[in-house]
Design a protein around this motif. Structure first.
Motif, PDB file in Angstrom:
ATOM      1  N   GLN A 183       0.810  -1.218   0.000  1.00 26.39           N
ATOM      2  CA  GLN A 183       0.000   0.000   0.000  1.00 26.39           C
ATOM      3  C   GLN A 183       0.843   1.269   0.000  1.00 26.39           C
ATOM      4  OE1 GLN A 183      -3.790   0.060   2.393  1.00 26.39           O
ATOM      5  NE2 GLN A 183      -2.795  -1.656   3.414  1.00 26.39           N
ATOM      6  N   PHE A 184       1.986   1.229   0.669  1.00 27.41           N
ATOM      7  CA  PHE A 184       2.792   2.441   0.859  1.00 27.41           C
ATOM      8  C   PHE A 184       4.016   2.481  -0.048  1.00 27.41           C
ATOM      9  CE2 PHE A 184       1.059   2.117   5.415  1.00 27.41           C
ATOM     10  CZ  PHE A 184      -0.085   2.816   5.062  1.00 27.41           C
ATOM     11  N   ALA A 185       3.999   1.702  -1.137  1.00 26.38           N
ATOM     12  CA  ALA A 185       5.150   1.650  -2.037  1.00 26.38           C
ATOM     13  C   ALA A 185       5.434   2.989  -2.704  1.00 26.38           C
ATOM     14  CB  ALA A 185       4.922   0.578  -3.107  1.00 26.38           C
ATOM     15  N   GLN A 205      -2.120   4.723  -0.947  1.00 26.41           N
ATOM     16  CA  GLN A 205      -3.089   3.635  -0.868  1.00 26.41           C
ATOM     17  C   GLN A 205      -4.036   3.651  -2.063  1.00 26.41           C
ATOM     18  OE1 GLN A 205      -4.426   4.662   3.180  1.00 26.41           O
ATOM     19  NE2 GLN A 205      -3.842   2.606   3.819  1.00 26.41           N
ATOM     20  N   ARG A 206      -4.463   4.852  -2.470  1.00 33.37           N
ATOM     21  CA  ARG A 206      -5.372   4.953  -3.616  1.00 33.37           C
ATOM     22  C   ARG A 206      -4.655   4.577  -4.919  1.00 33.37           C
ATOM     23  NH1 ARG A 206      -6.608   9.836  -1.019  1.00 33.37           N
ATOM     24  NH2 ARG A 206      -5.484  11.022  -2.615  1.00 33.37           N
ATOM     25  N   LEU A 207      -3.450   5.106  -5.104  1.00 30.10           N
ATOM     26  CA  LEU A 207      -2.754   4.902  -6.368  1.00 30.10           C
ATOM     27  C   LEU A 207      -2.235   3.474  -6.541  1.00 30.10           C
ATOM     28  CD1 LEU A 207      -0.731   8.243  -6.732  1.00 30.10           C
ATOM     29  CD2 LEU A 207      -2.885   7.600  -7.829  1.00 30.10           C
ATOM     30  N   THR A 208      -1.949   2.791  -5.442  1.00 31.80           N
ATOM     31  CA  THR A 208      -1.474   1.410  -5.559  1.00 31.80           C
ATOM     32  C   THR A 208      -2.625   0.424  -5.727  1.00 31.80           C
ATOM     33  OG1 THR A 208      -1.429   1.180  -3.136  1.00 31.80           O
ATOM     34  CG2 THR A 208       0.643   1.805  -4.228  1.00 31.80           C
ATOM     35  N   HIS A 209      -3.837   0.879  -5.506  1.00 32.45           N
ATOM     36  CA  HIS A 209      -4.991  -0.021  -5.667  1.00 32.45           C
ATOM     37  C   HIS A 209      -5.061  -0.488  -7.121  1.00 32.45           C
ATOM     38  CE1 HIS A 209      -8.829  -1.831  -4.789  1.00 32.45           C
ATOM     39  NE2 HIS A 209      -9.351  -1.245  -5.850  1.00 32.45           N
ATOM     40  N   GLY A 210      -5.141  -1.769  -7.329  1.00 30.76           N
ATOM     41  CA  GLY A 210      -5.140  -2.318  -8.667  1.00 30.76           C
ATOM     42  C   GLY A 210      -3.753  -2.547  -9.233  1.00 30.76           C
ATOM     43  N   TYR A 267       4.986   4.795 -10.230  1.00 27.11           N
ATOM     44  CA  TYR A 267       4.269   6.013  -9.824  1.00 27.11           C
ATOM     45  C   TYR A 267       4.216   7.025 -10.967  1.00 27.11           C
ATOM     46  CZ  TYR A 267       3.557  10.556  -7.580  1.00 27.11           C
ATOM     47  OH  TYR A 267       3.110  11.812  -7.282  1.00 27.11           O
ATOM     48  N   LEU A 268       5.342   7.296 -11.580  1.00 26.10           N
ATOM     49  CA  LEU A 268       5.379   8.291 -12.657  1.00 26.10           C
ATOM     50  C   LEU A 268       4.635   7.819 -13.902  1.00 26.10           C
ATOM     51  CD1 LEU A 268       9.063   9.562 -12.328  1.00 26.10           C
ATOM     52  CD2 LEU A 268       6.971  10.724 -11.603  1.00 26.10           C
ATOM     53  N   ASP A 269       4.566   6.516 -14.109  1.00 29.98           N
ATOM     54  CA  ASP A 269       3.828   5.992 -15.257  1.00 29.98           C
ATOM     55  C   ASP A 269       2.349   6.380 -15.204  1.00 29.98           C
ATOM     56  OD1 ASP A 269       5.935   4.843 -16.575  1.00 29.98           O
ATOM     57  OD2 ASP A 269       5.626   2.830 -15.755  1.00 29.98           O
ATOM     58  N   LEU A 270       1.846   6.624 -14.002  1.00 27.50           N
ATOM     59  CA  LEU A 270       0.434   7.004 -13.867  1.00 27.50           C
ATOM     60  C   LEU A 270       0.140   8.342 -14.522  1.00 27.50           C
ATOM     61  CD1 LEU A 270      -0.078   6.020 -10.105  1.00 27.50           C
ATOM     62  CD2 LEU A 270      -0.743   4.710 -12.124  1.00 27.50           C
ATOM     63  N   PHE A 271       1.175   9.154 -14.712  1.00 29.62           N
ATOM     64  CA  PHE A 271       0.964  10.508 -15.224  1.00 29.62           C
ATOM     65  C   PHE A 271       1.537  10.689 -16.628  1.00 29.62           C
ATOM     66  CE2 PHE A 271       1.611  10.461 -10.634  1.00 29.62           C
ATOM     67  CZ  PHE A 271       0.368  10.918 -10.221  1.00 29.62           C
ATOM     68  N   ARG A 272       2.067   9.626 -17.192  1.00 36.27           N
ATOM     69  CA  ARG A 272       2.592   9.734 -18.549  1.00 36.27           C
ATOM     70  C   ARG A 272       1.461   9.556 -19.550  1.00 36.27           C
ATOM     71  NH1 ARG A 272       8.136   9.302 -17.698  1.00 36.27           N
ATOM     72  NH2 ARG A 272       8.774   7.866 -16.027  1.00 36.27           N
ATOM     73  N   LYS A 273       1.569  10.248 -20.656  1.00 36.53           N
ATOM     74  CA  LYS A 273       0.584  10.078 -21.715  1.00 36.53           C
ATOM     75  C   LYS A 273       0.820   8.742 -22.406  1.00 36.53           C
ATOM     76  CE  LYS A 273      -0.051  14.991 -22.793  1.00 36.53           C
ATOM     77  NZ  LYS A 273       0.034  16.031 -23.865  1.00 36.53           N
ATOM     78  N   LYS A 274      -0.257   8.018 -22.576  1.00 35.84           N
ATOM     79  CA  LYS A 274      -0.135   6.754 -23.284  1.00 35.84           C
ATOM     80  C   LYS A 274       0.099   7.026 -24.766  1.00 35.84           C
ATOM     81  CE  LYS A 274      -3.065   4.131 -20.121  1.00 35.84           C
ATOM     82  NZ  LYS A 274      -4.259   3.263 -20.004  1.00 35.84           N
ATOM     83  N   PRO A 275       0.934   6.240 -25.404  1.00 34.83           N
ATOM     84  CA  PRO A 275       1.182   6.455 -26.832  1.00 34.83           C
ATOM     85  C   PRO A 275      -0.095   6.295 -27.643  1.00 34.83           C
ATOM     86  CG  PRO A 275       2.058   4.333 -26.118  1.00 34.83           C
ATOM     87  CD  PRO A 275       1.655   5.073 -24.879  1.00 34.83           C
ATOM     88  N   GLU A 276      -0.289   7.183 -28.601  1.00 35.47           N
ATOM     89  CA  GLU A 276      -1.482   7.116 -29.421  1.00 35.47           C
ATOM     90  C   GLU A 276      -1.456   5.874 -30.315  1.00 35.47           C
ATOM     91  OE1 GLU A 276      -1.905  10.647 -31.616  1.00 35.47           O
ATOM     92  OE2 GLU A 276      -1.995  11.977 -29.867  1.00 35.47           O
TER      93      GLU A 276
END
Length: 283
Positions: A183-185, A205-210, A267-276
């Motif tokens: 949870q705290f990674a 905790q929210r961002l690690t969910h899933g 963590y940073l991948d959550l905010f990267r734009k996915k390739p079109e």
């Protein structure tokens, strides 16, 4: 030379060498095959490979900090535990080795807790500085990393201490400790990199969910070292002397840096734009 052995005839350095060889194959293979220019979220092997590359690129300052903190922490906690163990054995007419071990492990663990809640917060921010420089394609330096960590310490320290304390308490029963670790990674990355976030623990905790399965598999990649160090090697090194203890703590912190580089990628991948997606071919 007639060294103290593990299981009667295996020298602890042989166990260490074998474990490091396994980790070198795993992480070296991942580093050799990862594509640095790949966009989008990376899998665990690609993330571990990139983390290993960044560690190697900053080998001198990170290894120096691993020795100064990981090695020193291991020596300090081992010395306290051994002192309490010897005191107990001298003060009891009927010596019980099992009880003596438990008596020594408690102060040892408390030192680990205090160190982990304080110095380790600085170390976390120190290591993440080098990932920030990597993201910007800029070189890092020891002096700049220390300043970076000191500037962020007032933010990182409270969040890191809370997370580490909960993980430490959970480790008493093992399973809760693993759950808190998952949870705290992202706590250190959030507290270090996001100046606006006031509650790093709930956000982690929210961002690690899933994503906790991926985080767990990343921990599993390091199991050869974690199991070898925490079970036979740590105790064998204590019997061999403080030089061995220092070496074990240093290597453990080195792997800790690589793990933290894996988690900051997730963590940073959550905010990267996915390739079109590529456009459909014309009919």
């Amino acid at each position: 030379m007639n060294p103290t052995a593990i299981s009667g005839d295996i020298h602890p350095l042989l166990v260490l060498a074998g474990t490091l060889a396994v980790m070198a194959v795993l992480l070296g293979g991942a580093a050799a095959t990862v594509r640095p220019d790949s966009s989008g979220p990376r899998g665990i092997f690609a993330a571990a490979g990139m983390a290993t590359r960044v560690y190697i690129q900053n080998l001198a300052p990170l290894t120096l900090m691993a020795a100064l903190t990981g090695g020193t922490s291991a020596v300090l906690s081992s010395w306290v535990g051994k002192s309490v163990h010897d005191w107990y054995m001298r003060g009891n007419a009927v010596n019980n080795p099992q009880v003596a071990l438990l008596v020594s492990e408690l102060p040892n663990s408390i030192i680990v807790l205090i160190w982990g809640c304080t110095v380790s917060a600085f170390v976390a921010a120190f290591s993440l500085y080098f990932w920030v420089r990597h993201e910007r394609n800029e070189p890092g330096s020891l002096y700049a990393a220390i300043n970076y960590a000191l500037n962020r310490l007032p933010r990182v320290l409270p969040a890191h201490a809370k997370a580490y304390g909960l993980i430490w308490l959970g480790n008493i029963v093992v399973i809760p400790g693993i759950w808190f670790s998952l949870q705290f990674a992202f706590v250190d990355a959030i507290a270090t990199l996001d100046d606006r976030e006031q509650e790093p623990l709930p956000r982690s905790q929210r961002l690690t969910h899933g994503r906790r399965g991926k985080i767990f598999r990343t921990f599993a990649l390091f199991l050869p070292w974690i199991i070898s160090y925490q079970l036979p090697l740590r105790f064998a090194f204590q019997d061999k002397g403080m030089g061995y203890v220092f070496l074990g703590g240093t290597i453990d912190q080195m792997f800790g840096f690589i793990l933290s580089f894996c988690f900051v990628q997730y963590y940073l991948d959550l905010f990267r734009k996915k390739p079109e997606a590529a456009p459909a071919p014309a009919r």
